[in-house]
Write an enzyme that holds these catalytic residues in place. Structure first.
Site, PDB file in Angstrom:
ATOM      1  N   ASP A 176     -24.121  -2.102   0.435  1.00  0.00           N
ATOM      2  CA  ASP A 176     -23.989  -0.659   0.234  1.00  0.00           C
ATOM      3  C   ASP A 176     -25.213  -0.167  -0.544  1.00  0.00           C
ATOM      4  OD1 ASP A 176     -21.560   1.509   0.254  1.00  0.00           O
ATOM      5  OD2 ASP A 176     -22.856   1.811  -1.484  1.00  0.00           O
ATOM      6  N   HIS A 208     -25.139   1.797  -3.036  1.00  0.00           N
ATOM      7  CA  HIS A 208     -24.807   1.873  -4.460  1.00  0.00           C
ATOM      8  C   HIS A 208     -24.482   0.490  -5.017  1.00  0.00           C
ATOM      9  CE1 HIS A 208     -23.837   5.897  -2.767  1.00  0.00           C
ATOM     10  NE2 HIS A 208     -24.527   6.271  -3.835  1.00  0.00           N
ATOM     11  N   HIS A 219     -16.550  -0.059  -6.482  1.00  0.00           N
ATOM     12  CA  HIS A 219     -16.774   0.504  -7.825  1.00  0.00           C
ATOM     13  C   HIS A 219     -15.573   0.315  -8.759  1.00  0.00           C
ATOM     14  CE1 HIS A 219     -20.524   2.227  -6.607  1.00  0.00           C
ATOM     15  NE2 HIS A 219     -19.983   3.020  -5.707  1.00  0.00           N
TER      16      HIS A 219
HETATM   17 ZN   LIG Z   1     -22.351   3.700  -1.383  1.00  0.00          ZN
END
Ligand SMILES: [Zn+2]
Length: 273
Positions: free
Chosen positions: A139, A141, A102
């Protein structure tokens, strides 16, 4: 043979969300250490970080405190170490913390500080060791930091899959791997939060074995087995070790007992959490 990158200092108890507990890496490494050789990494240098991030970003991570800063440098260093071993043809899984996918060039969120996979891939590209890279992110996300960092870079392909059923998820990823363009290395953001008992509620333990195996096959076909994977998310600590082991067995070339067919076309898109 697959190798593991891990350092005791990943257990550093810095201030973060309770979900991003040091018990995660402890559980994973505890399970993997009997199966694979562990190599301890060195911390990334400031120069390594500045290939991807702004100096302002680096300084803001420093202001989070020495524990966070040191551990984040060691995590990026684990990614660099894994990439180096992959270049020698040894598939490698780095059990690192904090995660990275991220983190953008000048901002960070979601337990991430430095974008470990971007630091590793950029280092290889700038050294001239590779000309092209594929990054696969499984993942739960969206790997928003990684995608944004490489959006303008034609040397790097970023692959993610979203699907509502496990059959479609695995089938779509297999298709994308089958049609992979030329690449010199495959880098993987490995999160285990799509696990059925984790937040994503989708994949079984055997599915992570299958994932590792089809990535391994793609690496054998395309890159002379140059591939490495970095730990991102995964929060159901009780089963993290067995899921990571399943993935690593696949990545080390052990065929899975269950395989998956073609994706069906009526399944929809997995909504962003
Ligand atoms: Zn994640």
């Amino acid at each position: 043979m697959l190798k593991i990158v891990y350092h005791e200092d990943y257990l550093t108890d810095y201030f973060t969300s309770a979900a991003e507990s040091p018990l995660r890496v402890k559980a994973i490494h505890g399970r993997l250490q009997d199966h694979f050789l562990t190599v301890a990494p060195e911390a990334a240098s400031v120069e390594d970080i500045l290939r991807v991030h702004t100096r302002e970003h680096l300084e803001s991570v420093q202001r989070e405190g020495p524990e966070v800063y040191r551990t984040a440098l060691l995590s990026a260093g684990g990614a660099l170490g894994a990439a180096r071993m992959a270049m020698e043809g040894t598939p490698t899984f780095a059990v690192i913390r904090p995660p990275g996918h991220h983190a953008k060039r000048s901002s960070y969120s979601g337990f991430c500080f430095f974008n470990n996979i971007a630091v590793a891939v950029t280092s290889l590209l700038e050294a001239g060791s590779i000309r092209r890279a594929v990054i696969i992110d499984f993942d739960m996300h969206h790997g928003d930091g990684t995608e944004v960092i490489f959006r303008e870079n034609p040397a790097v392909d970023f692959i993610e899959v979203r699907a509502r059923s496990r059959e479609r998820y695995l089938g779509l990823l297999e298709l994308k791997l089958r049609w992979l363009g030329p690449t010199d290395i495959i880098a993987v953001s490995a999160g285990f939060d799509l696990y059925v008992r984790d937040w994503g509620g989708l994949l079984e333990t055997d599915d992570f074995h299958y994932l590792g195996y089809i990535i391994r096959q793609a690496a054998e076909n395309k890159t002379g087995c140059r591939c490495f994977a970095l730990l991102e998310g995964g929060y159901f600590v009780n089963d993290l070790g067995k899921n990571a082991l399943a993935f690593c067995l696949g990545l080390s070339g052990e065929p899975p007992s269950v395989t998956c067919g073609e994706p069906d076309d009526d399944a929809g898109i997995w909504p962003e959490p």
